[in-house]
Motif scaffolding. Structure first.
Motif, mmCIF file in Angstrom:
data_model
loop_
_atom_site.group_PDB
_atom_site.id
_atom_site.type_symbol
_atom_site.label_atom_id
_atom_site.label_comp_id
_atom_site.label_asym_id
_atom_site.label_seq_id
_atom_site.Cartn_x
_atom_site.Cartn_y
_atom_site.Cartn_z
ATOM 1 N N GLU A 261 -7.658 -12.476 4.528
ATOM 2 C CA GLU A 261 -7.695 -11.801 3.238
ATOM 3 C C GLU A 261 -7.616 -12.766 2.059
ATOM 4 O OE1 GLU A 261 -8.512 -8.871 3.326
ATOM 5 O OE2 GLU A 261 -7.819 -8.032 5.216
ATOM 6 N N TYR B 128 -7.844 -6.552 0.953
ATOM 7 C CA TYR B 128 -7.890 -7.426 -0.218
ATOM 8 C C TYR B 128 -8.504 -6.656 -1.380
ATOM 9 C CZ TYR B 128 -9.139 -11.316 -3.271
ATOM 10 O OH TYR B 128 -9.265 -12.149 -4.350
ATOM 11 N N SER B 129 -7.965 -6.849 -2.588
ATOM 12 C CA SER B 129 -8.405 -6.038 -3.723
ATOM 13 C C SER B 129 -8.980 -6.844 -4.878
ATOM 14 C CB SER B 129 -7.230 -5.210 -4.248
ATOM 15 O OG SER B 129 -6.271 -6.064 -4.869
ATOM 16 N N LEU C 174 -3.294 -6.564 -0.039
ATOM 17 C CA LEU C 174 -2.638 -5.263 0.067
ATOM 18 C C LEU C 174 -1.945 -5.175 1.425
ATOM 19 C CD1 LEU C 174 -5.545 -3.082 -1.357
ATOM 20 C CD2 LEU C 174 -3.703 -4.265 -2.594
ATOM 21 N N LEU D 195 0.838 -1.200 0.000
ATOM 22 C CA LEU D 195 0.000 0.000 0.000
ATOM 23 C C LEU D 195 0.874 1.251 0.000
ATOM 24 C CD1 LEU D 195 -2.682 -1.107 2.593
ATOM 25 C CD2 LEU D 195 -3.175 -0.401 0.261
ATOM 26 N N GLU E 115 -2.481 5.697 0.335
ATOM 27 C CA GLU E 115 -3.495 4.689 0.651
ATOM 28 C C GLU E 115 -3.525 4.367 2.138
ATOM 29 O OE1 GLU E 115 -3.760 1.926 -3.329
ATOM 30 O OE2 GLU E 115 -1.907 1.865 -2.149
#
Length: 600
Positions: free
Chosen positions: A419, A381-382, A387, A368, A372
């Motif tokens: 995550e 989690y993306s 992350l 990150l 951010e």
């Protein structure tokens, strides 16, 4: 096969589904298509009255259509979908009313709202563009903005002017009431949205409609500059958010915690409406009490771990020792990947849940950025990557140390399976492949609850090998308890933002930087006021369901977990109804008191 027969089969396959006998997945996809198309149709109108009214008309049409379904004649799965669709429509109506109320609340400081909206509405409806008339409509906007800004400045000066020698404050005759800091921030964001709306409107005609530029360039440019200046004034001088919110570099010079913490209290009545739509049959105060009970359990477990570390009952001292077990710079991604594999091996060795090979292979990590981390001081989690939050060389030394303490090894060992696998990554993989049409019903009580459930389940299965690791896991569970307590108390008007930060630092053991970032995210209003409650409460719901179906009902654990993943991100009470084949009514209301059947 004859061509005519092929044609008929193809025609039947692609015919739109109408009527009450339509299977619900097709009906849900139609609804989503209508909502998406209307959103695109009104995208140049913002939240104008015309756009909001058209949206409400569509929702009312769909609500009547769902109410007219032959509910008793539907299969049990279609009944669940019908309840989900009706709830989604009713929730959307509630959210639409909230948007209208916000517009009404901000109207005194946005007198140009209707003018810009009218231009967008005319374009949406395909009205004729008459440049001379449009110029006459837009020209007064810059003047009205400057007058409003001047009135606010006068009101602010009057409020801040010190009384001296018993004399009255100077009479500055402001024509408006000052907005609160949060109202000013919302008005600034609304002004930015209007500026973008006006720019899109202008670019659609400029160079295409004869004489448009000749008439419109000056009034447009004047209005655009006035909007930009006014947004900045609201944000910086009234709301007190200066500079850093627009920092493109993303660097941190410390002091982020000094920016104001701004949010709106929504009150008990609206909180209860949100709870009803999440199928949670509790009052906000009952949920606070439940979180306090869970918090006390965590403290007891913390003391047990502290004793194993030779520190007696002093779990706070044990927590501080755990925080010092940080990774060295450069080790973060290697550590995360190794721990992720350990979690995968753990659940596979115990045959707890199915993990498709592609899901196990296709995931990644990303650090990150500084920018951010202002709102995400911990891992997230993306959709493919975990992350990772960690100290960056651009931080002040104090912030680096706080970030390293807040993202230490024991803390991270608990977060990684949350995550990735068996948490969000596995969950998202399955949701995209099993009943994907249910994605529009997504709720944090399922999405975050699933990941939190695994934190609780892994703890019970002795996933954490040392007392330090157990303290890392318990810290996060206390954090989830605290999220319920502080966010609900904030919206009930029982706790102010600074008190929320103090609760996270004093009761949970957060670092000041992380606690401040968390509270800023909790209260700003970018997502549901219940989102932070969804983690622990959703986890408790699934623990209760695990007890009911696996421990007491004899269902295999792997079968239980796989079945939940295949149902999609729906409210957990409807997960329970699906697994139990529970008879439903078309106006099904929440009723499951899950804490009474959970393991604690």
């Amino acid at each position: 096969m004859k061509p005519i027969l092929l044609f008929l089969l193809f025609a039947l396959a692609v015919l739109p589904v109408h009527g009450d006998d339509a299977r619900l997945p097709a009906l849900i996809l139609q609804y989503r298509a209508d909502v998406d198309l209307l959103a695109r149709h009104t995208s140049n109108s913002g939240d104008s009255s015309a756009a909001l009214n058209r949206h409400r008309k569509l929702l009312n049409q769909w609500l009547k259509r769902v109410e007219a379904l032959n509910f008793k004649g539907l299969s049990s799965e279609d009944q669940v979908d019908a309840v989900l669709l009706r709830n989604q429509i009713e929730k959307s109506i509630m959210q639409l009313d909230e948007r209208k109320e916000t517009r009404k609340e901000l109207a005194p400081w946005l007198p140009f709202y209707e003018v810009i909206d009218a231009l967008g509405d005319a374009r949406m409806l395909g009205g004729e563009m008459v440049p001379e008339e449009a110029a006459g409509t837009l020209a007064p906007v810059a003047i009205s903005i400057k007058e409003m800004q001047g009135a606010l400045k006068a009101a602010k000066e009057k409020k801040e002017a010190p009384a001296s020698g018993g004399k009255r404050k100077p009479k500055l005759k402001p024509s408006v009431v000052l907005p609160t800091s949060h109202q000013a921030l919302l008005a600034s964001e609304a002004t930015d949205a209007l500026a973008a709306q006006l720019r899109r409107w202008f670019e659609n005609y400029d160079g295409f409609v004869p004489e448009f530029g000749w008439w419109m360039k000056q009034p447009h440019d004047a209005a655009a500059k006035a909007l930009t200046d006014y947004s900045k004034y609201l944000r910086e001088e009234i709301a007190g958010v200066k500079g850093k919110s627009k920092d493109e570099k993303g660097g941190s010079d410390g002091g982020e915690e000094e920016l104001p913490l701004l949010g709106k209290v929504i009150g008990a009545q609206l909180l209860q409406r949100h709870l009803d739509h999440e199928f949670i049959p509790y009052t906000p105060q009952e949920l606070i009490d439940l979180a306090e009970i869970e918090f006390a359990w965590c403290e007891d477990q913390m003391r047990l771990a502290a004793k194993e570390m030779g520190l007696g009952d002093d779990w706070e001292k044990a927590l501080q020792r755990v925080k010092l077990q940080s990774m060295k710079p450069g080790e973060q991604e290697t550590f995360v990947r190794a721990e992720a594999q350990r979690a995968i091996d753990f659940v596979k060795d115990r045959d707890l849940v199915s993990i498709p090979p592609n899901c196990e292979e296709w995931w990644g990590t990303r650090m990150l950025s500084l920018r951010e981390q202002r709102n995400m001081p911990y891992a997230a989690y993306s959709g493919h990557d975990m992350l990772i939050a960690y100290a960056n060389e651009g931080m002040k030394h104090e912030d680096k140390m706080m970030s390293m303490r807040g993202n230490n090894r024991p803390f991270s060992r608990n977060v990684i399976p949350h995550e990735l696998i068996p948490g969000h990554h596995l969950q998202k993989y399955m949701a995209a492949r099993e009943r994907p049409y249910r994605g529009m019903f997504s709720t944090p009580f399922y999405v975050e609850g699933w990941a939190l459930y695994w934190e609780m389940r892994l703890f019970d299965l002795k996933y954490q090998p040392t007392p330090e690791d157990r303290i890392g896991a318990l810290f996060w569970r206390m954090h989830r308890c605290a999220r319920i307590i502080v966010t609900l108390k904030f919206h009930l008007g029982q706790m102010k933002p600074d008190e929320m930060v103090n609760f996270l630092t004093d009761r949970v053991g957060h670092e000041k930087f992380g606690a401040t970032s968390e509270v800023r995210r909790f209260i700003k209003g970018d997502y549901s006021p219940l989102y932070q409650c969804g983690y622990l409460l959703g986890g408790i719901q699934l623990i209760a369901l695990h007890k009911e179906l696996v421990i007491e009902g004899g269902m295999a654990e792997k079968q239980f977990h796989d079945a939940i993943l295949k149902l999609g991100p729906i409210p957990v009470e409807l997960v329970r109804a699906s697994l139990l084949k529970q008879p439903l009514e078309s106006n099904f209301k929440t009723q499951w008191r899950f804490d009474e059947s959970s393991s604690r």
